[in-house]
Each structure stands twice: as structure tokens, then as C-alpha cells.
Design an enzyme around this catalytic site. Structure first.
Site, PDB file in Angstrom:
ATOM      1  N   LYS A   1       0.849  -1.195   0.000  1.00  0.00           N
ATOM      2  CA  LYS A   1       0.000   0.000   0.000  1.00  0.00           C
ATOM      3  C   LYS A   1       0.884   1.245   0.000  1.00  0.00           C
ATOM      4  O   LYS A   1       1.856   1.313   0.769  1.00  0.00           O
ATOM      5  CB  LYS A   1      -0.911  -0.027   1.240  1.00  0.00           C
ATOM      6  CG  LYS A   1      -1.937   1.102   1.285  1.00  0.00           C
ATOM      7  CD  LYS A   1      -2.878   0.933   2.487  1.00  0.00           C
ATOM      8  CE  LYS A   1      -3.980   1.986   2.511  1.00  0.00           C
ATOM      9  NZ  LYS A   1      -4.931   1.785   3.637  1.00  0.00           N
TER      10      LYS A   1
ATOM     11  N   SER B   1      -9.937   2.060   2.353  1.00  0.00           N
ATOM     12  CA  SER B   1      -8.942   2.762   1.584  1.00  0.00           C
ATOM     13  C   SER B   1      -7.901   1.862   0.922  1.00  0.00           C
ATOM     14  O   SER B   1      -7.188   2.325   0.033  1.00  0.00           O
ATOM     15  CB  SER B   1      -8.226   3.772   2.484  1.00  0.00           C
ATOM     16  OG  SER B   1      -7.437   3.131   3.447  1.00  0.00           O
TER      17      SER B   1
ATOM     18  N   SER C   1     -10.480  -0.116   6.628  1.00  0.00           N
ATOM     19  CA  SER C   1      -9.836  -0.065   5.307  1.00  0.00           C
ATOM     20  C   SER C   1      -9.148  -1.323   4.817  1.00  0.00           C
ATOM     21  O   SER C   1      -8.745  -1.393   3.661  1.00  0.00           O
ATOM     22  CB  SER C   1      -8.822   1.067   5.280  1.00  0.00           C
ATOM     23  OG  SER C   1      -9.499   2.272   5.064  1.00  0.00           O
TER      24      SER C   1
HETATM   25  N1  GLN Z   1     -13.666   4.655   5.700  1.00  0.00           N
HETATM   26  C1  GLN Z   1     -12.997   5.059   6.896  1.00  0.00           C
HETATM   27  C2  GLN Z   1     -12.568   6.500   6.796  1.00  0.00           C
HETATM   28  O1  GLN Z   1     -12.730   7.071   5.760  1.00  0.00           O
HETATM   29  C3  GLN Z   1     -11.865   4.142   7.232  1.00  0.00           C
HETATM   30  C4  GLN Z   1     -10.593   4.476   6.571  1.00  0.00           C
HETATM   31  C5  GLN Z   1      -9.467   3.612   7.024  1.00  0.00           C
HETATM   32  O2  GLN Z   1      -9.643   2.603   7.693  1.00  0.00           O
HETATM   33  N2  GLN Z   1      -8.266   4.044   6.674  1.00  0.00           N
HETATM   34  O3  GLN Z   1     -12.076   7.066   7.727  1.00  0.00           O
END
Ligand code: GLN
Length: 488
Positions: free
Chosen positions: A76, A153, A177
Site C-alpha cells: 500500500k 482505503s 480499510s
Molecule cells: N472509511 C474510513 C474513513 O474514511 C476508514 C478508513 C481507514 O480505515 N483508513 O475514515
């Protein structure tokens, strides 16, 4: 070769039936063919991949192979990689080339993996569809013509692994995410216990929640990756003095009269989920009962407030973490008339809308007028949720719940910010509590798309979480071979 799991590839590499170089070429060819359409990588590293593979082959020949020698992975693009651009999918860091290696990516080097590239994500990991990426969204290879989201994400890694553009990879999970994107791409996504994997060198979003973890096609594969990533790191003061031993293949936790109590969260019963999710969830429960698992209702009274608490705490921490991007030290700089004007112009140009929204929310909830009513209240809710999980684990060994309400939505879905936030309902509570949770394929919906179930455990009970996930994986029997998913 693309359909091999990590476990299978390692066997073939060890027996020298295939070489790391051949395996790497198979992935690089596929990246060449489909990489642009799927948009799963921000940066590919073919030269590095081939030199990693050559080194692996030499170690196999010398009999000094490392645990994951020759395994081609996606990293990532939130993990700093020395001399390789690390963007966090932001214009702010578009040209940032770190001089250091994150602990997690270093551990993968030490385990002998081959780096294929840096995978796409939501900008600074803020989002749910990977659409906030400055580089455009990655695409879900399932029903590719429909252009569905691969989630976020960590959507670049899930897009890559599901399509056979990497054999496995890394994600980070701050509020879901790893688990949400894995669930809607038919993959296994493990959010370990907070602190099991070091955050050092991982671009910070919300430090008390950020959790690196693996994404793979099988539970065994995810365990192998987790074993490589986990471990204490003196450079991260929140890193735990614990490791994770893969013990693969992961051993059964049920059958042969073994006893296990599994909790079902009462408060989730009234949350609307798709009929397919409901059906698959119930089917997997009856499967597990047939192996002797006992199910009980448990209560996490404040769990439906987890979203509100998360969307105060995460932006608050983000607003502080992202203060460093000021155009002075590294990253984008847009010169203004004076210092303040330079800050303003740099940050306005460098950050996308969602990141700006989070920083405004975060700054507001930390302001002296709001601190007590918002931030401290959210911190109290967080504590209550963590305490309720602890109390629930007095009654049961593990907990099951859906990973998402439904299947992958089209990338062009027109959702409001609050509608996106609501998609995290099933995942954020585990981050607030710091406990391990693994999303595993539960089966396919009527529309042919995958759905995932989460197994949740006590802190540091990561192995048992994965053991139960493996039973579910076996019952679900989802065929997630990339050539099957892509039809080529
Ligand atoms: N969807 C969540 C957010 O936008 C989780 C994002 C994540 O876990 N990095 O904060």
C-alpha cells in the site's frame, strides 16, 4: 501461475518446480496487460521486482531461502519505501521519495518478498471507495465491465490481489480499510490487534487507530503475511511486545468435540443489511453449529455510536498528524506572498476535498469550545465500547458480524460524505477497541458478487480469529482465482 496461492507458490518455489524470476515475470506481464485499466498501482517497480527475484532464486539455490522468499507482493502506498516514491495517494506527496524504509516494508524485505509496486488507496487512507485518490480510483475486477469499487482505503491492494496483479499485499485499517475492501472483492483481510504490527514509517492518519495488516486470497496466506509483518519495534512506542507465529496451515478450532462459544452482537440485529448478506450470515452460522460451535447473543450497548465517535476521533488525530504538510520541509510547496499565504496556498493545492473536510472537522472538535462536548465525549464512548467488548469476551470466545451491508457499489455512485461514513458501521468499533478482526469470504450474493463476514476476537487473540475465519472460508468455498474473477 497467477492462480497459485502464497502457500502453493512457496511449495513450488521450494521444490524448484518454478523460480522466483518466472513467478515475478508472470505478475509483471499481467500488470503490463491490465494494470492501467484496473489502476491498482500508483507506482510499479518492475526493475526492483526482478532484482528481488534474482536474489530469491540465489537463496533457493544456496539453500538459504527466507520465509516468503520469491513471493511477489503489492505494498500500500502509505508505507515509506526507500528510494521509491511514496505518495499516500495525495498531490501533497506526489513526488516524495523517502530516504528510509518503513518497518513493515523492511520486514517484507527481510522475509524475501518481491516488491511489484505501491498500490493505490484513498488520499491519506481517508475514504471507503479509494475514490479520494489523487491518482483516480482502482477498479474491482469482479464484473469489471460494471466499474465497481474495490473498496477503500486499501482498494489498490484488493484490486491487485483479486485480479492476479499481486499474490498478496498490505493494507492499513483505521476504521475498516482492510476489511471492507477485502469483503467486497472476495478476499481475506486481517486487521490485527492494534500494536501487533509497527506503524513506523507508515504515513499517519489517526495514530491511535491505524493498524497495518495483510490482504490475501486465503486465510493461510494472510497468516503467512501477518507473521512476516508482526513483531515489536522499538521505533513505535505503541508496538506490542508480541509476535504472530503463522502455524500454517492454520489448524481447526472446531470439530472433534472441540468447544467454542461465538457471540452475535444484538445491536446489529436491527441494522439493515442486504437479504443476501442475511442469508449467507445465517448459513455460515448453521455450518459452524454443525461443527459444534455454540452461539449466544451478546450486547455492545454503544456500538451504534461507534461511527459518531470514530468520525470525531479520527479527524481530530488527522488534523494534528497532517499539520506537518506545510510546504516547508517536504512535499508540495506553492509560494505565496508571505509565510501564512504559502501555508494556505500549499495546503489548499495539496489536499483533496475529503482530506480538507477531515482537517476542518478535526480542528473544530479540538478547539477549546468543542473539546469537552465532542472530543472528550467521543473518547468516553470509545472507552465504553472497549469495556463492553471485554465484558462480552467473558461470555464468548469470538464474535461474528457482517463486514458490510451489501456487495460492491459502482464507482460512480453518488453518495454524500455521511453516506460514505455510514458504510463503516460494521468495522469502526473494532478499531476503537483495538481488537483483531478478520473479514473472510462468506459466499456470493445473487448478483454473483462476494460478501464477507468478520470474525472478531480479544486483544492478541489474532490466531484464534484466523482459525475460525478458516472454517468459514472452507464452508463458503468462494472461488477467488484471479483468472476466474477476470475471465482471463
Ligand atoms: N472509511 C474510513 C474513513 O474514511 C476508514 C478508513 C481507514 O480505515 N483508513 O475514515
Amino acid at each position: 501461475m497467477i492462480d497459485l496461492t502464497i502457500t502453493e507458490a512457496l511449495e513450488k518455489l521450494k521444490s524448484r518446480e518454478i523460480s522466483a524470476t518466472e513467478l515475478t515475470h508472470a505478475y509483471l506481464d499481467r500488470i503490463e496487460k491490465y494494470g492501467a485499466d484496473l489502476n491498482c498501482y500508483i507506482t510499479t517497480t518492475p526493475e526492483r521486482a526482478l532484482s528481488d527475484a534474482t536474489a530469491s532464486d540465489a537463496r533457493y539455490a544456496a539453500g538459504t531461502a527466507l520465509p516468503l522468499d520469491g513471493i511477489p507482493i503489492a505494498m500500500k502506498d502509505l508505507f515509506a519505501t526507500r528510494n521509491i516514491r511514496t505518495t499516500a495517494a495525495s498531490h501533497m506527496l506526489e513526488n516524495f521519495v523517502p530516504q528510509y524504509e518503513s518497518t513493515v516494508s523492511q520486514k517484507f524485505i527481510d522475509a524475501g518478498t518481491v516488491l511489484l509496486g505501491k498500490s493505490n488507496l484513498d488520499e491519506f487512507a481517508m475514504g471507503t471507495f479509494s475514490k479520494t485518490s489523487y491518482f483516480g480510483a482502482p477498479v474491482n475486477p469482479w464484473h469489471i465491465e460494471q466499474k465497481l469499487t474495490a473498496g477503500g482505503s486499501s482498494g489498490g491492494t484488493t484490486s491487485a490481489v483479486a485480479s492476479g496483479l499481486a499474490i498478496g499485499g498490505t493494507g492499513t485499517d483505521t476504521g475498516g480499510s482492510i476489511r471492507f475492501p477485502s469483503a467486497i472483492t472476495g478476499l481475506v483481510g486481517m486487521k490485527p490487534t492494534y500494536g501487533l504490527c509497527s506503524r513506523w514509517g507508515c504515513v499517519a492518519f489517526a495514530s491511535s487507530l491505524d493498524t497495518p495488516g495483510p490482504i490475501a486470497r486465503t486465510v493461510d496466506d494472510a497468516a503467512l503475511l501477518l507473521a512476516a509483518m508482526a513483531g515489536h519495534d522499538s521505533k513505535d512506542s505503541t508496538s506490542a511486545d508480541a509476535g504472530f507465529n503463522a502455524h500454517t496451515p492454520i489448524l481447526p478450532i472446531l470439530g472433534d468435540g472441540k468447544k467454542l462459544r461465538i457471540g452475535i452482537i444484538k445491536e446489529f440485529a436491527n441494522v439493515e443489511i442486504s437479504p443476501d448478506m442475511k442469508h449467507l450470515f445465517e448459513s455460515r452460522i448453521s455450518d459452524l453449529k454443525s461443527l459444534g460451535a455454540e452461539f449466544i447473543d451478546i450486547s455492545i450497548p454503544n456500538i451504534l455510536d461507534a461511527l459518531a465517535a470514530y468520525y470525531i476521533i479520527a479527524p481530530a488525530e488527522a488534523s494534528s498528524n497532517l499539520a506537518r504538510y506545510d510546504g516547508m520541509r517536504y512535499g508540495l510547496r506553492v509560494d505565496g506572498t508571505d509565510l501564512i499565504d504559502t501555508y494556505k496556498k500549499t495546503r489548499a493545492a495539496g489536499f483533496g476535498t475529503e482530506v480538507q473536510r477531515r482537517m476542518i472537522i478535526g480542528t473544530a472538535v479540538l478547539s477549546s469550545e468543542s473539546y469537552e462536548v465532542y472530543f472528550m465525549q467521543a473518547a468516553r464512548v470509545r472507552r465504553m465500547i472497549a469495556d463492553s467488548f471485554n465484558a462480552a469476551f467473558e461470555q464468548c470466545d469470538l464474535i461474528l458480524c457482517p463486514a458490510s451491508a451489501g456487495t460492491a457499489l459502482p464507482l460512480d455512485s453518488d453518495l454524500s460524505p455521511l453516506e460514505y461514513y455510514a458504510l463503516d458501521l460494521f468495522t469502526v468499533a473494532m478499531n476503537l477497541a483495538g481488537i483483531p478482526a478478520c473479514s473472510v469470504p462468506a459466499g456470493l450474493a445473487q448478483n454473483g458478487l462476494p460478501l464477507g463476514i468478520q470474525v472478531v476476537g480479544r486483544r492478541f487473540d489474532d490466531m484464534r480469529v484466523m482459525q475460525l475465519a478458516k472454517h468459514i472460508e472452507q464452508f463458503a468455498g468462494v472461488d477467488n482465482r484471479p483468472t476466474k474473477i477476470m475471465g482471463k
